[in-house]
Design a protein around this motif. Sequence first.
Motif, PDB file in Angstrom:
ATOM      1  N   GLY A 669       0.969   1.868   5.219  1.00 50.26           N
ATOM      2  CA  GLY A 669       0.891   0.782   6.182  1.00 50.26           C
ATOM      3  C   GLY A 669       1.818   0.976   7.356  1.00 50.26           C
ATOM      4  O   GLY A 669       2.427   2.040   7.548  1.00 50.26           O
ATOM      5  N   ARG A 696      -2.520  -1.143   3.337  1.00 54.51           N
ATOM      6  CA  ARG A 696      -3.729  -0.781   2.596  1.00 54.51           C
ATOM      7  C   ARG A 696      -3.317  -0.110   1.284  1.00 54.51           C
ATOM      8  O   ARG A 696      -2.279   0.558   1.214  1.00 54.51           O
ATOM      9  CB  ARG A 696      -4.615   0.178   3.400  1.00 54.51           C
ATOM     10  CG  ARG A 696      -5.163  -0.390   4.686  1.00 54.51           C
ATOM     11  CD  ARG A 696      -5.987  -1.653   4.466  1.00 54.51           C
ATOM     12  NE  ARG A 696      -7.091  -1.490   3.549  1.00 54.51           N
ATOM     13  CZ  ARG A 696      -8.338  -1.154   3.924  1.00 54.51           C
ATOM     14  NH1 ARG A 696      -8.609  -0.949   5.208  1.00 54.51           N
ATOM     15  NH2 ARG A 696      -9.290  -1.050   3.030  1.00 54.51           N
ATOM     16  N   ARG A 698      -4.907   1.867  -2.528  1.00 55.46           N
ATOM     17  CA  ARG A 698      -6.043   2.507  -3.190  1.00 55.46           C
ATOM     18  C   ARG A 698      -5.612   3.072  -4.530  1.00 55.46           C
ATOM     19  O   ARG A 698      -4.690   3.897  -4.608  1.00 55.46           O
ATOM     20  CB  ARG A 698      -6.610   3.634  -2.321  1.00 55.46           C
ATOM     21  CG  ARG A 698      -7.859   4.278  -2.923  1.00 55.46           C
ATOM     22  CD  ARG A 698      -8.317   5.462  -2.107  1.00 55.46           C
ATOM     23  NE  ARG A 698      -9.465   6.124  -2.699  1.00 55.46           N
ATOM     24  CZ  ARG A 698      -9.947   7.308  -2.312  1.00 55.46           C
ATOM     25  NH1 ARG A 698      -9.371   7.934  -1.297  1.00 55.46           N
ATOM     26  NH2 ARG A 698     -10.988   7.846  -2.907  1.00 55.46           N
ATOM     27  N   GLU A 718      -8.748  -1.579  -4.808  1.00 53.55           N
ATOM     28  CA  GLU A 718      -7.528  -1.985  -4.124  1.00 53.55           C
ATOM     29  C   GLU A 718      -6.644  -2.786  -5.075  1.00 53.55           C
ATOM     30  O   GLU A 718      -7.127  -3.426  -6.010  1.00 53.55           O
ATOM     31  CB  GLU A 718      -7.862  -2.830  -2.893  1.00 53.55           C
ATOM     32  CG  GLU A 718      -8.646  -2.079  -1.838  1.00 53.55           C
ATOM     33  CD  GLU A 718      -9.007  -2.970  -0.658  1.00 53.55           C
ATOM     34  OE1 GLU A 718      -8.837  -4.206  -0.775  1.00 53.55           O
ATOM     35  OE2 GLU A 718      -9.448  -2.438   0.376  1.00 53.55           O
ATOM     36  N   MET A 724      -3.604  -7.573   3.688  1.00 53.36           N
ATOM     37  CA  MET A 724      -3.779  -6.533   4.702  1.00 53.36           C
ATOM     38  C   MET A 724      -2.922  -6.831   5.933  1.00 53.36           C
ATOM     39  O   MET A 724      -2.325  -5.932   6.508  1.00 53.36           O
ATOM     40  CB  MET A 724      -5.249  -6.421   5.111  1.00 53.36           C
ATOM     41  CG  MET A 724      -5.516  -5.305   6.122  1.00 53.36           C
ATOM     42  SD  MET A 724      -7.252  -5.169   6.619  1.00 53.36           S
ATOM     43  CE  MET A 724      -8.001  -4.723   5.057  1.00 53.36           C
ATOM     44  N   GLN A 756     -12.937  -3.525  -5.188  1.00 56.21           N
ATOM     45  CA  GLN A 756     -13.299  -2.997  -3.875  1.00 56.21           C
ATOM     46  C   GLN A 756     -14.543  -3.716  -3.381  1.00 56.21           C
ATOM     47  O   GLN A 756     -15.294  -4.315  -4.153  1.00 56.21           O
ATOM     48  CB  GLN A 756     -13.527  -1.495  -3.935  1.00 56.21           C
ATOM     49  CG  GLN A 756     -14.502  -1.025  -4.996  1.00 56.21           C
ATOM     50  CD  GLN A 756     -14.534   0.490  -5.131  1.00 56.21           C
ATOM     51  OE1 GLN A 756     -14.916   1.194  -4.204  1.00 56.21           O
ATOM     52  NE2 GLN A 756     -14.115   0.989  -6.296  1.00 56.21           N
TER      53      GLN A 756
END
Length: 822
Positions: A669, A696, A698, A718, A724, A756
């Motif tokens: 980020g 973000r 993952r 996520e 975000m 997601q």
Amino acid sequence: MALFEQKLMWARSWTLPALLLAWASPAAAQSEPPQDAAAVAPEPSQVQDAAAVPEAPQAQDTAAVPEASQAQDTAAVPEAPLAQDTAAAETQQAESAQAPEGDAPLATEPAAGEPLVLEPSPEVVEKRFESVVVGTSEARTSGSIHVLKPAQLERFERDDPAAILQTVPGVYSRGEDGFGLRPNVGLRGVNPDRSKKVTLLEDGVLFGPAPYSAPAAYYFPLATRMQSIRVLKGPSAIQQGPQTVGGSVEFITRDIPASESAWLDVAGGEYLYGKAHGVFGASTERAGFLLEGVHLRSDGFKELDTVGGNTGFTRNEWMAKGRYQLVPEGPVRQTLQLKLGYSDEDSNETYLGLSSADFAAAPLRRYVASALDHMKWHRTQVVLSHELEAGGLAVTTSVYRHDLSRAWRKVNRFRGASIASVLADPTSARNAIYYGVLTGELDSSSSQDALLIGPNDRTYVSQGLQSIARWTATTGPLSHNLELGARFHYDSIRRLHTEDAFLMQGGQLVRTSEPTYTTADNKDSTHAIALHATDAIGWGPLVLTPGVRMEIIRSASRNHLTGTESSGALEVLMPGMGIYGALTRELGLFAGAYRGFSPPAPGQPDAVLPEKSINYEAGARWTRRGERLEAVGFFNDYSNLTDICTFSSGCLNDALDRQTDAGKAYIYGLEVFGEKTFRPGGGVTFPVSLSYTFTRTRLREDFQSADPQFGNVRAGDELPYVPMHQLYATAGVETSWGGLALSAFYVDAMREQAGQGEVPPEQLTDALLTFDVNASWNFSRWGQLYLSARNILDEQVVVSRRPYGARPNAPRAVIVGVKLGI
């Protein structure tokens, strides 16, 4: 009386708008007040002999006076120099050496008929509370650091630690009770659940109930008694552990005053909010003391069905500090300091939330099934510190012990159903009966819809011995600011969890004749040795900061229900490197990389691994008097991300306190921060600031977890509870008569379960935009009146559905208070 009047005339606050009076010494009271703010010396508790070791210069004078938490006298460690003119620093040092000691008055004598000007000196405030990381000032450190100084903390009179910390970029929080009694704080995308992935300190000492054995922070100090808060991220994080994946948060308590000082802050507001905060302290040439007490209360903003009653809390915290200079002068100076603390809480808090439909109709409602929920705890604290200074060497050694006992009686579950699943779909044929029992609309009709309620009784111990040495040296063209730290730590948690069965009858909970059932009876403990070494190496405009941390951990777990025992052993080495380069006197670039680490809790299966990551950051920083602008990009590459199942995330019984290895993950980020104080003249200032975070996440591997925040995870999902976008901004005007400040806070909607694509509404928090305003009026030279309005638009949204149903943020509240100095 003449001396008393002079002290009132010269008494001033270190920060505006708060008017916390400090009495000048008799010698200072009879002399002319200094006209040059830079000529004011810091308190002896912070700098015993700053003139003895000159600090290397920096453009526009950003050399730092360090905080008490860093050995109380790290000013003896000079900063790595820039290749600038040293004459200015020598001149400033000479001026400082001539300044009076203590909190000398800074206001000038007013002309006849004119009010006393109490405008704070920004140079003094910034220097006094600017942080030092390995001898490097806040402006030139190679990692990301933010220090919330007294003026920022007092500007909005907030009590919630999470609300305060979210003003810093890269800090997130998951809402829970609305008061911040047990904050859920995360840094740079780490799991915010119970702040368990953040290293938490008070004056340099770990304050979590059991930082290794049970890192969930069920205790947080009252933020209103802190004079500053420091947030470290990036390579600097390896100085403080055991949690280094995100960073650390350090709370700095009030210093012992250099001379007699006393003040009182009393406030009241909506929902029968009340605050009483008193401080008294004094010092002689060799000794000093400080006594501080805080009482905070509220009847609560939630409305309990049928029975009504208090849904709030009361909290008390007391602190006593004493300092004695064993050897006040000479080549080797020594000081002894003792800090004692006592805290307690009595709150009617619950984990039970609402169904989505009920939240939309009445977000402050609370079901009658939670009528018996009650938290009670008390905590004691002892810290004894010895400080030694000898030339360029400063060593602080502390021995500490914290004891916390808590019992939280709360509704845990139905015998035949999950409360979370009932509230997720309360109208289905199966869940309608359970839902009716929760709300008190239906009586219990079988043993399956009996509510299991009981206390989670836990006792914690945290104790240890730590020593930090800072040493300054020069080798050729290089300057070194070396820090070596060692800590031997022990902590433990004893759990005794029981449940009783209750039936709903006539809208009230009635205990059955069934015997009490014990769900957990165990003890976990950890011995840990932590070592770290860092060196800020200065060469012209460059500062290179290599460092390394080592954790040696031995843990043990005993389950008294099953009679089983287990043990664990772990050694980990965490290197790091940061670099800062000054392009101009104001502008610099910095970058760094380090290994993040989070230890597993005791009693985990042998296959469980610690959390590990390689964290990177790079950014640019502009600093000048009254100005700071910083932009930082970060990328955390996890080789193994972990999760520990807790009650607050929705785990029960067999899954409780079990760790899941989630494998590889990315968190990345951008953080942007800016602040500036406009000074048009005439004693008027306009402080403005902005903090923005983009994040973000993952998950890169498939896995299964009993924690409802994860469940069945697929690669590409996520992380939950990471927004975000997050934004905080303030604007204000301040004068000698008082001030007015407005803040805006926005946090994006967050997933409540890993996933997601499009998020189902029942797995998503709401976006939140709130505004706070604070106004203060210095009605005399010895008092201030303030008004604080929180969430002035009365925005009500879902901030969390963990563990059982939707829960709101705090509603609008208006608070009026007065601060008096005597």
